[in-house]
Design a protein around this motif. Structure first.
Motif, PDB file in Angstrom:
ATOM      1  N   VAL A  55       0.833  -1.198   0.000  1.00  0.00           N
ATOM      2  CA  VAL A  55       0.000   0.000   0.000  1.00  0.00           C
ATOM      3  C   VAL A  55       0.873   1.255   0.000  1.00  0.00           C
ATOM      4  O   VAL A  55       1.747   1.413   0.863  1.00  0.00           O
ATOM      5  N   ASP A  57       0.352   5.224   0.038  1.00  0.00           N
ATOM      6  CA  ASP A  57      -0.652   6.264   0.264  1.00  0.00           C
ATOM      7  C   ASP A  57      -0.543   7.442  -0.697  1.00  0.00           C
ATOM      8  O   ASP A  57      -1.524   8.136  -0.970  1.00  0.00           O
ATOM      9  N   ARG A  62      -4.025   4.306  -3.840  1.00  0.00           N
ATOM     10  CA  ARG A  62      -3.061   3.812  -2.847  1.00  0.00           C
ATOM     11  C   ARG A  62      -2.143   2.732  -3.438  1.00  0.00           C
ATOM     12  O   ARG A  62      -1.676   1.835  -2.751  1.00  0.00           O
ATOM     13  N   ILE A  64      -2.882   0.348  -5.480  1.00  0.00           N
ATOM     14  CA  ILE A  64      -3.512  -0.966  -5.693  1.00  0.00           C
ATOM     15  C   ILE A  64      -4.321  -0.920  -6.977  1.00  0.00           C
ATOM     16  O   ILE A  64      -5.282  -0.152  -7.081  1.00  0.00           O
TER      17      ILE A  64
END
Length: 579
Positions: A55, A57, A62, A64
């Motif tokens: 992950v 941020d 994020r 993904i």
């Protein structure tokens, strides 16, 4: 798309993500008749990937990216019904089109959402071309054509058939794993059963029996989907191991598979399971006559861990025409001594029969007040109203009549209901529609008997008037007693008539045979305490035949079968611990 995604994961050292993705893409396929089950399976695969993500941020979403599509990995279909005549015709022999479909499946898994829309159109276009070939071959009106036409791989529409080659591009599998449904075939609608169990040409399943369970058919279907030397592992109810309906399954395993291992889990393993369960692994290969077995139910009381079962497995050779019971060495020794001394009950000069089946106890079973009322209106009513015992009324060496009677209008006597006006009026008041034997759903439907007659003909009616051993079918102990008062018994009981009743009662009620039947010869165990004296298994129970018809105590019976002190202690301790 997927290639670049894998390169990105590799650079981020997310190797578990890559490994799991490869397994999902190349090795896993699933089918279930319930949409929610398929959705959960897909979700489980998604979650297994997401937990391996890194992950970030500060990146979009994020860091993904969308996961692969699983439309061609898990399908909603009826596994038990094959594509009609799937081994005939030319549709699967079109290598060009089948190769194209296979390539689309692979690309569909790999591409992003935009590209998948194009692939869906291409996939459906090729399917139409293949179906047009069916039309040109004159098969357009066939059931096969309609089945193929109705399959919708990109929706949650359930298919009423399953064909792995058409749906997955896979003809056979290396491994089949399942927890199939447990449904008594007797409780299924005929319209649901017929397509499953037979076609116009032949029965579809060798394991089918009218009183069997749906999971038995799943065993056979799963094995048929395996490659040569492939393996099947199922967790199911363990009733097939001992029940009469399980004989077809046991025979099928011995004839067509190599049973690798069998773990009898017994009761109380899974909180959500309402049946006793087992786990079996079968190989699609010649039977090597060596199955590694273990009974887990004995380990629970010792705090045994499921992960340690492997070291406790022992080899056994299951034989034809026998139940599959997992025994400890001392139990095998006890069984050998009983077998050597006894002969099956079915070879004795006795008869074992069930009680009266009314089909509607609410009408035919009455209390003392109703009996007195009917007799007061018509004294002849007393001739056909008889006291009846139920399974719950019978205990070891005694019975406690609960004050109930049965209106015994058995077909074997060919009664004229007009000869019993009080009873006739009582039954009519109860409800003719509820009592009539034909044209109605329920226990009394589809029989040839008259509306006022009991459900079963009872060809052995006169045996109820003889001295007889009576016992409940479902019980928590060896509850046998001789009835010399001519009671009737209901369908929850059985009776034994013939010779040596005193000796036979004491033997069947003994501690040795209470333990031996339930744990060595029994048909069906129900939970931790209850079990059934199923007639099929009970009739094969070996009992030593003596010339003297007298009662024996427990020590005399232990002596009769040659049990040593260790074996006697084992039996008594097992009964004390309710094993």
């Amino acid at each position: 798309y997927l290639k670049s995604e894998i390169e990105r994961k590799f650079k981020a050292n997310l190797l578990d993500y890559i490994r799991k993705l490869g397994v999902i893409q190349k090795s896993i396929y699933g089918v279930d008749i319930q949409t929610i089950a398929v959705e959960i399976a897909r979700l489980r695969c998604f979650l297994s990937q997401i937990i391996e993500e890194d992950v970030l941020d500060n990146e979009e979403n994020r860091g993904i990216n969308p996961l692969p599509s699983l439309d061609f990995k898990f399908v909603i279909a009826n596994t038990l019904i094959e594509l009609d005549d799937s081994k005939q015709g030319s549709i699967f022999k079109d290598d060009t089109h089948m190769s194209e479909l296979k390539k689309i499946r692979e690309d569909y898994f790999n591409e992003d959402n935009n590209k998948r829309s194009e692939l869906r159109e291409k996939f459906e276009s090729i399917q139409k071309k293949m179906l047009n070939k069916v039309v040109s071959d004159g098969q357009a009106g066939t059931k096969r054509y309609q089945q193929l036409l109705e399959w919708r791989p990109f929706t949650n529409t359930r298919s009423d058939w399953f064909d792995p080659e058409w749906m997955f591009g896979i003809e056979k599998f290396d491994i089949v794993i399942a927890n199939p449904p447990y449904v008594h075939l007797e409780k299924m609608k005929e319209s649901d059963i017929i397509p499953i169990i037979k076609s116009k040409k032949k029965p579809l399943y060798k394991t089918y029996t009218g009183r069997g369970d749906l999971y038995c058919l799943f065993y056979e279907r799963g094995l048929n989907l395996l490659k040569k030397d492939g393996h099947l592992t199922y967790i199911t109810s363990n009733k097939w191991m001992r029940s009469s309906y399980g004989a077809a399954v046991r025979e099928y395993f011995l004839k067509y598979t190599n049973p690798i291992s069998l773990i009898d889990l017994g009761p109380s393993i899974f909180n959500s399971a309402v049946v006793d369960t087992n786990i079996i692994t079968l190989q699609k290969a010649k039977n090597a006559r060596k199955t590694m077995v273990h009974s887990y139910k004995d380990d629970i009381k010792e705090g045994f861990e499921l992960s340690n079962i492997k070291q406790n497995l022992v080899a056994t050779n299951f034989r034809e025409n026998e139940t599959w019971i997992i025994l400890q060495p001392i139990e095998r020794s006890i069984k050998e001594k009983i077998d050597e001394n006894g002969i099956p009950l079915e070879d004795w000069n006795i008869k074992i029969n069930y009680g009266i089946k009314t089909g509607l106890n609410a009408a035919f079973v009455i209390n003392q007040n109703k009996r007195d009322e009917l007799i007061a209106k018509d004294p002849k009513s007393e001739d056909i109203i008889r006291p009846v015992l139920r399974g719950r009324d019978i205990k070891k060496d005694q019975y406690n009549w609960s004050g109930l009677y049965v209106i015994a209008l058995v077909p074997a006597k060919n009664y004229n209901i007009d000869d019993y006006p009080a009873i006739k009026q009582y039954l009519l008041d109860f409800g003719y529609d509820k009592l009539k034997q034909t044209g109605e759903a329920g226990a009394r439907a589809n029989t040839c008997y008259k509306w006022f007659e009991t459900q079963s003909a009872i060809a052995y009616w006169e045996d109820f008037n003889k001295p007889k051993i009576i016992y409940p079918e479902t019980t928590t102990g060896a509850y046998f007693v001789i009835d010399k008062e001519n009671y009737l018994i209901d369908k929850t009981c059985f009776m034994i008539t013939g010779d040596n009743l005193e000796y036979l009662t004491s033997t069947l009620s003994s501690k040795l045979f209470e333990y031996a039947y339930k744990n060595i010869y029994a048909s069906v165990v129900l939970g931790e305490k209850a079990y059934q004296y199923n007639r099929h298994a009970f009739s094969k129970l070996p009992i030593k035949l003596t010339q003297e018809n007298k009662k024996l105590n427990d020590d005399e019976i232990f002596d009769l079968y040659g049990l040593n002190s260790k074996e006697r202690e084992f039996v008594l301790m097992a009964l004390k611990n309710n094993i």
